[in-house]
Design an enzyme around this catalytic site. Structure first.
Site, PDB file in Angstrom:
ATOM      1  N   GLN A  69     -38.510  51.276  -5.352  1.00 49.84           N
ATOM      2  CA  GLN A  69     -37.943  49.946  -4.950  1.00 49.84           C
ATOM      3  C   GLN A  69     -36.660  49.880  -4.326  1.00 49.84           C
ATOM      4  O   GLN A  69     -35.814  50.262  -4.971  1.00 49.84           O
ATOM      5  CB  GLN A  69     -38.102  48.761  -5.935  1.00 49.84           C
ATOM      6  CG  GLN A  69     -37.886  47.274  -5.474  1.00 49.84           C
ATOM      7  CD  GLN A  69     -38.073  46.300  -6.350  1.00 49.84           C
ATOM      8  OE1 GLN A  69     -37.146  46.158  -7.235  1.00 49.84           O
ATOM      9  NE2 GLN A  69     -38.759  45.490  -6.383  1.00 49.84           N
ATOM     10  N   CYS A  99     -35.385  39.187  -6.507  1.00 52.60           N
ATOM     11  CA  CYS A  99     -34.468  39.419  -7.625  1.00 52.60           C
ATOM     12  C   CYS A  99     -33.380  38.163  -7.424  1.00 52.60           C
ATOM     13  O   CYS A  99     -32.838  37.861  -6.382  1.00 52.60           O
ATOM     14  CB  CYS A  99     -33.682  40.615  -7.888  1.00 52.60           C
ATOM     15  SG  CYS A  99     -32.449  40.585  -9.102  1.00 52.60           S
ATOM     16  N   LYS A 138     -41.868  42.556  -2.532  1.00 55.33           N
ATOM     17  CA  LYS A 138     -42.179  41.981  -3.661  1.00 55.33           C
ATOM     18  C   LYS A 138     -41.315  40.837  -3.458  1.00 55.33           C
ATOM     19  O   LYS A 138     -39.991  40.991  -3.295  1.00 55.33           O
ATOM     20  CB  LYS A 138     -41.824  42.878  -4.733  1.00 55.33           C
ATOM     21  CG  LYS A 138     -42.088  41.974  -6.040  1.00 55.33           C
ATOM     22  CD  LYS A 138     -41.598  43.088  -7.367  1.00 55.33           C
ATOM     23  CE  LYS A 138     -42.148  42.337  -8.595  1.00 55.33           C
ATOM     24  NZ  LYS A 138     -41.515  41.338  -9.054  1.00 55.33           N
ATOM     25  N   HIS A 170     -44.508  37.425  -7.317  1.00 49.24           N
ATOM     26  CA  HIS A 170     -44.269  36.943  -8.512  1.00 49.24           C
ATOM     27  C   HIS A 170     -44.089  35.495  -8.638  1.00 49.24           C
ATOM     28  O   HIS A 170     -43.648  34.622  -7.902  1.00 49.24           O
ATOM     29  CB  HIS A 170     -42.788  37.058  -8.826  1.00 49.24           C
ATOM     30  CG  HIS A 170     -42.120  36.932 -10.163  1.00 49.24           C
ATOM     31  ND1 HIS A 170     -41.077  37.595 -10.903  1.00 49.24           N
ATOM     32  CD2 HIS A 170     -42.657  35.718 -11.232  1.00 49.24           C
ATOM     33  CE1 HIS A 170     -40.979  36.919 -11.996  1.00 49.24           C
ATOM     34  NE2 HIS A 170     -41.698  35.925 -12.297  1.00 49.24           N
ATOM     35  N   GLY A 211     -46.175  38.003 -12.820  1.00 48.36           N
ATOM     36  CA  GLY A 211     -45.408  36.928 -13.393  1.00 48.36           C
ATOM     37  C   GLY A 211     -46.131  36.476 -14.722  1.00 48.36           C
ATOM     38  O   GLY A 211     -47.423  35.975 -14.464  1.00 48.36           O
ATOM     39  N   GLY A 212     -45.692  36.534 -15.821  1.00 51.86           N
ATOM     40  CA  GLY A 212     -46.334  35.777 -16.933  1.00 51.86           C
ATOM     41  C   GLY A 212     -47.816  36.888 -17.414  1.00 51.86           C
ATOM     42  O   GLY A 212     -48.496  36.050 -18.235  1.00 51.86           O
ATOM     43  N   ARG A 233     -42.777  42.984 -18.572  1.00 52.26           N
ATOM     44  CA  ARG A 233     -42.258  43.051 -19.974  1.00 52.26           C
ATOM     45  C   ARG A 233     -43.155  43.641 -20.917  1.00 52.26           C
ATOM     46  O   ARG A 233     -42.869  44.151 -22.003  1.00 52.26           O
ATOM     47  CB  ARG A 233     -41.547  41.873 -20.275  1.00 52.26           C
ATOM     48  CG  ARG A 233     -40.247  41.602 -19.687  1.00 52.26           C
ATOM     49  CD  ARG A 233     -39.574  40.216 -20.055  1.00 52.26           C
ATOM     50  NE  ARG A 233     -40.199  39.126 -19.156  1.00 52.26           N
ATOM     51  CZ  ARG A 233     -40.291  37.835 -19.203  1.00 52.26           C
ATOM     52  NH1 ARG A 233     -39.417  37.384 -20.210  1.00 52.26           N
ATOM     53  NH2 ARG A 233     -40.768  37.005 -18.668  1.00 52.26           N
TER      54      ARG A 233
END
Length: 329
Positions: A69, A99, A138, A170, A211-212, A233
């Site tokens: 990236q 970001c 992204k 995202h 995302g999520g 995460r």
């Protein structure tokens, strides 16, 4: 040149995460999944050109398929950095347009680029001209008050016209003013349905949902609407969740065992000792391996307390694992 090279399988990927997804993290993740597409941390194009390339771009062959990236907003600079990365064997070059950090905004790249789809298109076109591997983007579903579905579709359409065929979305918008990067991961509401509709609008593009996502088996349901899912995460803090990826998403016959993964970790630790690499560069990534299992707290404590010792090596990992795996005792 163009991105006519064979694209990595998009069905499952592990997100680029600053200060997390370094080479030792990725080598560890490869013990859990051989097929998931792994991403580097974001590296600014200027750093690639002027910095320590071995440190910034170094990786082990086992990390493939692997995407770099890049951050930046100057087409010629991004093209040069992409060419350097492609020459080093990366399978994909991804442009960060998601970001929201202050540092990224001050450098006029990341999520703030969503306000300039023409510039993003120019960056993509220049990068595609420089390399034969896929160039991907992204991004968020929107930024600040520019967050309508029409805005998102116009952004994707403009960048796709420059030749980008693969978008990782995202599914939160980014508030560039008033929210911290941490808050931007949680406060703006998720809108997976908007990403689904984006795929419907652009059926010929590869659309990956990010995302999520926190349920590896359950996330397969998203593949009814998009081409892939990207975990962040969850993959990092509960890495054992990745052990089911190759079976669930790519048809592997079975999952790796914890014993086999531990053997692989010990082999990495032996390599680090031979190469003079501090063990802590690996142990910080494996703290969550036994998340939720008996002995997990002891595993974390022993690794955290002992990894920074000058003589720390595989023996420390064996000691830590004794409470979790009978075979290690």
């Amino acid at each position: 040149m163009s991105d006519a090279g064979s694209a990595p399988d998009p069905r499952f990927s592990v997100a680029p995460m600053m200060d997390w997804t370094d080479t030792w993290c990725r080598r560890f993740h490869r013990l859990l999944t051989r097929r998931a597409l792994l991403y580097t941390e974001m590296v600014h194009a200027n750093a690639v050109i002027h910095g320590d390339r071995d440190r910034l771009l170094g990786y082990a062959p086992v990390e493939h398929p692997l995407a770099l990236q890049l951050g930046g907003s100057e087409p010629a600079t991004l093209a040069d950095a992409a060419r350097i990365a492609a020459e080093r064997g990366y399978d994909e070059i991804n442009l960060n347009v998601g970001c929201p950090s202050d540092r990224v905004q001050s450098g006029a790249f990341g999520a703030c680029l969503m306000a300039q789809p023409g510039l993003v298109a120019d960056c993509v076109a220049a990068m595609r001209q420089a390399v034969d591997v896929p160039v991907t983007v992204k991004h968020r579903i929107g930024i600040d008050d520019q967050d309508s579905e029409a805005d998102l579709h116009a952004f994707v359409e403009r960048v796709a016209q420059a030749g980008c065929r693969h978008f990782v979305v995202h599914a939160r918008k980014a508030w560039l003013q008033g929210l911290s990067p941490r808050d931007n991961r949680d406060v703006p509401p998720l809108d997976h349905q908007r990403v689904y509709r984006l795929k419907t609008e652009f059926p010929d593009l590869t659309i990956v949902l990010n995302g999520g996502l926190d349920d590896v088996p359950g996330a397969r349901s998203h593949l009814e609407h998009v081409d892939g899912v990207m975990f962040g995460r969850k993959a990092y803090h509960e890495p054992w969740s990745l052990a089911a990826v190759d079976r669930l998403y790519f048809g592997a016959a079975q999952d790796p065992t914890r014993e086999a993964v531990l053997d692989g970790i010990l082999a990495l630790a032996e390599q680090m000792r031979r190469d003079g690499v501090p063990l802590a560069r690996l142990t910080r990534h494996i703290l969550g391996l036994f998340h939720g299992e008996p002995g997990a707290r002891r595993w974390r404590r022993i690794l955290t307390e002992g990894a920074h010792q000058a003589d720390a090596g595989p023996e420390l990992i064996v000691q830590a694992a004794q409470a979790c795996l009978p075979r290690a005792a």
